[in-house]
Enzyme design. Structure first.
Site, PDB file in Angstrom:
ATOM      1  N   ASN B 207       0.816  -1.212   0.000  1.00  0.00           N
ATOM      2  CA  ASN B 207       0.000   0.000   0.000  1.00  0.00           C
ATOM      3  C   ASN B 207       0.848   1.261   0.000  1.00  0.00           C
ATOM      4  O   ASN B 207       0.525   2.243   0.645  1.00  0.00           O
ATOM      5  CB  ASN B 207      -0.920  -0.004   1.229  1.00  0.00           C
ATOM      6  N   HIS B 456      18.059  15.652  13.414  1.00  0.00           N
ATOM      7  CA  HIS B 456      16.945  15.202  12.581  1.00  0.00           C
ATOM      8  C   HIS B 456      16.038  16.369  12.250  1.00  0.00           C
ATOM      9  O   HIS B 456      15.580  17.090  13.138  1.00  0.00           O
ATOM     10  CB  HIS B 456      16.131  14.120  13.310  1.00  0.00           C
ATOM     11  N   GLU B 458      12.697  16.590  10.252  1.00  0.00           N
ATOM     12  CA  GLU B 458      11.558  16.139   9.450  1.00  0.00           C
ATOM     13  C   GLU B 458      10.843  17.397   8.974  1.00  0.00           C
ATOM     14  O   GLU B 458      10.429  18.230   9.779  1.00  0.00           O
ATOM     15  CB  GLU B 458      10.614  15.266  10.279  1.00  0.00           C
ATOM     16  N   HIS B 526      15.978  11.786   3.565  1.00  0.00           N
ATOM     17  CA  HIS B 526      14.960  10.739   3.428  1.00  0.00           C
ATOM     18  C   HIS B 526      13.735  11.241   2.664  1.00  0.00           C
ATOM     19  O   HIS B 526      13.350  12.387   2.805  1.00  0.00           O
ATOM     20  CB  HIS B 526      14.564  10.212   4.810  1.00  0.00           C
ATOM     21  N   GLU B 527      13.151  10.341   1.901  1.00  0.00           N
ATOM     22  CA  GLU B 527      11.996  10.615   1.043  1.00  0.00           C
ATOM     23  C   GLU B 527      12.287  11.651  -0.039  1.00  0.00           C
ATOM     24  O   GLU B 527      11.371  12.136  -0.694  1.00  0.00           O
ATOM     25  CB  GLU B 527      10.758  11.048   1.844  1.00  0.00           C
ATOM     26  N   GLU B 551      12.807   0.301   7.705  1.00  0.00           N
ATOM     27  CA  GLU B 551      11.598   0.647   8.450  1.00  0.00           C
ATOM     28  C   GLU B 551      10.405  -0.212   8.033  1.00  0.00           C
ATOM     29  O   GLU B 551       9.528  -0.511   8.844  1.00  0.00           O
ATOM     30  CB  GLU B 551      11.267   2.133   8.296  1.00  0.00           C
TER      31      GLU B 551
END
Lengths: 744, 744
Positions: B207, B456, B458, B526-527, B551
């Site tokens: 998904n 980090h 995000e 990331h991403e 993950e």
């Protein structure tokens, strides 16, 4: 428990205005009367919500339009007097009666997958709360939607706000075609019923429309006049992190809203309305928000509220101009130390570029420019660059000699060779001067003469680029002693697809104001969204454009009545940097530009009073002012901050006469401006101190003055006057007058 | 003058590859052979251009697809050896033959209004120049489009790039469904002809698809294998300020490209191709760029060029892994002082949050959060917050004890209460710690033990917000002594409507890397968009995610063959922060998470070698490593920077075995990883120094080890070996091995 009473009403402090709220059948509606006359017929309020893949099931297919129960109605009176940092008056009274209605809407539960076997599924009903807060003043009303923090609605997306303004008849209106990206069109005067028919004319006039959306879409502030002499103005206040509102007149034939087809310049299509949407009355405006690149109109997080929707009402046109409703509906000043904010008179290296006599760019050598790939010291100058050391020094000298505070210099920084409408992100860096602009020397030279330079940041609407550079840009300003910046947003917004008046862009403009405040910098924002009174909260927002300014006199011209409309419309939300003061109105006299300003010299002087702003430019060239130095004396003398203001005469698009008392003095200045028909002004000097004498100087149109045929014919008359005297001044077609009254 | 010869060809230095260019009929085409075998059949090259209101008349309705004349063909040989700041080998040879073709296209003149009376109108023909540059290496080719600065094409808009890759047959392929916003799907292995049929399965697997666009759309790098044993890999290099490329397989039945209908999740519609577009051969991929919010795929300003389109070819699968083609096609390092860039082994407060045992957020008290409205010291803690002082100190102690360089801490900063997929712009400020994270104390504590914290950030994909805060965020890092940041881009991009791999987002990622470099900060993104070798130019880009990482072992799991595919695909463009090292693979043993990692402990150790990265995490909890301290010894010992690397065995999705020589030492490490079928590895130690003895420690799967049934069964064998010896190691299903060879 829901209240039994589903309607409440509240009056203005003087009783003239009565606001009635009604939620029978679960549909919120308001209406308004003035001295017993209906002003706004029952008008719906609510929101159509958008959905995306993250919308929770129970939030789907459920708008905030109906099914409401009134849970609470609270009223209160509020009365305070506050002092603006700058303004038309020394103090402002904020006096209203408030009605606050709490509405709950039940949202049907949604079955989430199959029930666990053996466990009886009990649907849970979710309730969403929306508050509508009305404030009723003597000069009008404001209302807004508020959404408290609530677990059943932490976030929601707005497809459209459906706030109606249902007018009682086919009023006269002064309107601009609704546009997501410009407010620089000429105003059209017509009946409401004529808007659709004259829309094409409005769009084409001056070729300045960019992103229209409906043939009955108009902008705010919208000034109207009823056949029985009522003046009505619809606008908004405190538009913060929300899309700018337009108004769309419901088509009385199709009874539907229409919207322009995407990607087509001429086709409009009926806009699907919510299925439960009751068709409005004729002459009803419905709010139409500015979308972002995806068509979405709002991304909201509770707690939050919309801007105030404002309706100013009076049977006296002068009350439209003296109203402080929009300022009052904004939050108090959030800047603690405001000592660095000051009114400013300035001139600038600007008009000769607008007219086309000199250029913003330094070189014509390259087909296009990449900032980091050019050695500017080796680029070949085009010989027409305006912002050069010699010329800037000339302007500094002129400012110093004539008591002007600052000198704006446009085209000082690299990148103007190809800057607009190219989808070019990295268009300017805001810190690198052209080789012929010695930023250190020029600022030192200016400071040595008691003058400051006024910074210019044209963003080319590449907001991403501006935000990346803004801190260094403001640090550069601090380093060299600039304390004000003129920002510009010419062309299409980057990120692509966004619009000048969307939620995200309104957030950007606020971000710039807030960052500027951190650096003690005043902001004069051009091509930004139309103001909604934010200058109360952030008084470093000293000016803006957001309408058709003087520059258009070089692009085909403004109609003579233009400046008799702007104070009723554009200026409702805050001051405009109209850049008045053109003396050499026939541009072909000194350039190759065949356009001309439709105003007399006396009319130009009047604008320093009728177009209130704490930031006033003397826009023409120094050599033109030197030719008419006796008239220029008024610009030297006139204040731009005031302890008091009295609107003496006013009629939209016809004439405006105002008297203002200069801040911290006993001196008054009076200005009158009229349209193409001329005007005879009678000024009763009853605002002067009794028993005191005033040296009066009247700058008036000469008898044969005319904005086209004889614009430079003026007379200067001096006499001594006292309170109770009456002055009669004749204004020529497209003319005006200016008076200084110096207390003896 | 156009050249008589319309075709040119160039060979690789070793003669195995032959690239042929042809422009007969004005249509640019290339083809490729390897050892005489056809690899790419004649494939078109060109662009469909977009128009907007600013497009000049002569640029309208004229694509860059045909009508080209070859003006010039130049060839040259290039041979250099360069030293990467970090890498798999101490030096890299960049050796190619180049063919550079200059193409001109005539653009028909457009009549601009009526001709001046009496003057004969002479139409002026405009010429546009496009250069195609091919570089042919021993291991493959790269080519790109270049657009010199030219007055007739200063700016242009790309509707679509139409670069074809015409395959010779129905190859086997390892592919991900094309997606504008994610690369985290499981890889599908199928024939090209099966892509359409298995597309739905690929999209639904785990998904994880977000924004697919075509039922035959796939991502790069795309690894293929022909029936006669040729390995072919298509990707791109140096994607800078340009949209990321996908590949769309032309439907051999409808002979059309298909594209997903806007706003619909399941419907695809034929994509209108340019009218002059010759239908491609079967098994032809066509480039498909990632659009911005308006659907536009590129806004270009000349001089400019596209990324390199790359095709790696060999009959030996190991050459796919040792290829430096993509690094070689990137620009040399642009960072002058690289002394602050270093390989890093780290652990972190992370896995327990991914698994669900602790939380990023500090409180559960509020339905939603506005950063500036919360007094965090008064918020009620939820008792599950991971990034607390005590726990971070525990991780610092563990890192210090085991020679790990840094400790990543996620969830240290305020805003995690509601951060993803809410269209929330101001989601984090990147500078405010939660009350239980003492940023000063923890950094000082870490430094006192020779360890650093790893920052980090995000962004929640709110790039506008990140760019507004990035300078303060990096200054905070400098202040407290952080030198590396893990950035994240979870959720939908803000500004709304944009995609993770669009031109503007690729520009954003580069902006972050460049700003980080100014602050001497390494980036692990990331991403973000999949890498294209930019780490050569900006070696502070030490890692990235851009694929399905560890993950997902907590979100349902990765297939055992996953890590035998990634080195062929995701790792072509640069190292991945795969976060290996899970020892307690059954998460239910220590949490409520029922997912499990499909790998053995020995397999987990192998990943530190087979998944090359200068940044390696020991991702599991300290207490899990303490239980298997003898196996953890390998993680303590293994290097993450290398002087040499030898791929010993390889087959996509089956097995990979590699030997690497640790930087600045004589020690070697060998790792082998296999799929669910197990593998028997034979390692000839011919890379060791002759005549020298090595202490060899073999961490292998126990005989009965199995990724599901018995993942923690491993053996550790020590012996002395020398050059010429052969080791045989058996890898269990889903297992692997790791060997250290310490020179005596």
């Amino acid at each position: 428990m829901p209240l039994a009473a589903l309607a409440g009403s509240v009056k203005s402090p003087n009783g003239n205005l009565v606001l009635t709220f009604d939620a029978s059948n679960g549909i919120p509606k308001y209406s308004l009367t003035y001295k017993g006359k209906e002003v706004v017929k029952p008008s719906r309020m609510g929101f159509e919500l958008a959905e995306d893949k993250h919308t929770s099931p129970e939030m789907r297919h459920r708008d905030l339009m109906d099914g409401f129960m009134v849970m609470k109605e609270e009223t209160k009176e509020f009365d305070e007097t506050w002092k603006p940092v700058w303004g038309e008056t020394a103090t402002i009274r904020n006096h209203y009666n408030e009605l606050c209605v709490t509405l709950d809407q039940e949202v049907m539960p949604v079955r989430r997958g199959p029930a666990t076997p053996g466990i009886h599924e009990r649907p849970v009903t979710h309730t969403r709360t929306m508050i509508i807060r009305f404030r009723v003043y003597n000069d009008g009303i404001g209302f807004r939607y508020e959404f408290p923090q609530q677990r059943s609605m932490s976030y929601f997306l707005i497809k459209e706000e459906h706030t109606e303004f249902s007018m009682t008849g086919d009023h006269l209106a002064w309107w601009l075609p609704g546009d997501y990206d410009t407010q620089e069109q000429m105003t059209i005067e017509s009946r409401l019923s004529e808007i659709r028919g004259r829309y094409r004319q409005a769009v084409n006039w001056g070729n300045s429309s960019v992103a229209t959306f409906s043939p009955t879409g108009v902008q705010t502030s919208l000034q109207m006049k009823t056949d029985d002499g009522l003046y009505i103005n619809i606008h908004e206040a405190a538009c913060l992190d929300y899309a700018t509102m337009h108004l769309e007149l419901v088509d009385t034939k199709t009874k539907a809203l229409t919207t322009k087809l995407e990607g087509s310049s001429n086709k409009y299509t009926p806009n699907p309305t919510p299925s439960n949407y009751e068709l409005p009355q004729p002459f009803t405006f419905v709010s139409h928000l500015t979308p972002d690149a995806t068509g979405l109109k709002g991304a909201m997080q509770t707690p939050c509220n919309t801007p105030w929707r404002t309706i100013i009402v009076s049977d006296d046109a002068r009350d439209m101009l003296s109203s402080n409703l929009i300022l009052n509906l904004n939050e108090p000043c959030k800047i603690e130390d405001t000592s660095w904010i000051h009114p400013t008179k300035y001139c600038g290296v600007w008009w000769e570029m607008i007219v086309g006599k000199s250029s913003w760019n330094y070189t014509d050598e390259f087909p296009s420019i990449k900032l980091d790939e050019i050695d500017w010291t080796k680029a070949k100058p085009n010989g027409r660059h305006g912002a050069n050391n010699e010329k800037v020094k000339r302007y500094i000298d002129f400012a110093a000699k004539n008591g002007l505070d600052q000198v704006l210099v446009e085209g000082w920084n690299v990148g103007w060779e190809d800057w607009a409408n190219m989808w070019k992100r990295d268009v300017f860096d805001f810190v690198t001067p052209y080789p012929d602009f010695d930023i250190k020397m020029l600022n030192e030279y200016a400071h040595s003469k008691g003058v400051k330079l006024l910074m210019h940041h044209e963003t080319s609407s590449s907001t991403q680029n501006y935000e990346r550079h803004i801190k260094e840009a403001f640090e550069l300003m601090n380093k060299y002693g600039y304390d004000a910046v003129k920002t510009g947003y010419v062309g299409d917004i980057i990120p692509r697809g966004d619009h000048h008046y969307s939620q995200s862009m309104n957030n950007h403009y606020l971000y710039v104001i807030q960052e500027a405040a951190k650096h003690h910098i005043m902001v004069n924002s051009h091509e930004a969204t139309r103001p909604t009174g934010l200058c109360r909260t952030y008084p470093n927002l000293v000016g803006g454009e957001s309408a058709r300014g003087t520059e258009y006199e070089a692009f085909g011209g403004n109609r003579p009545d233009h400046t008799c409309i702007l104070p009723f419309t554009r200026l409702q939300g805050g001051p405009m940097d109209y850049t008045p003061g053109i003396f050499e109105t026939k541009l072909s006299n000194w350039s190759n530009n065949t356009s001309w300003a439709r105003i007399t010299i006396a009319g130009s002087l009047a604008l320093y009073l009728t177009m209130y702003s704490p930031l006033q430019m003397a826009a023409d060239l120094p050599e033109h002012y030197e030719k008419y130095d006796d008239a220029f004396q008024f610009i030297r003398d006139v204040a731009c901050d005031w302890d008091d203001s009295r609107y003496l005469e006013a009629e939209p698009a016809d004439y405006i006469t105002v008297a203002r008392k200069a801040k911290g003095t006993d001196n008054w200045f009076v200005g009158g401006k009229c349209d193409e028909n001329g005007h005879e002004s009678t000024i009763k000097l009853d605002f002067l101190d009794k028993g005191r004498k005033y040296q009066c100087t009247i700058y008036a149109d000469a008898k044969d003055a005319h904005y086209e045929k004889n614009p430079k014919a003026y007379t200067i008359t001096k006499k001594v006057v006292k309170a109770g005297d009456t002055l009669k001044v004749k204004e020529a077609p497209g003319g005006g007058f200016a008076i200084s009254l110096i207390a003896q």
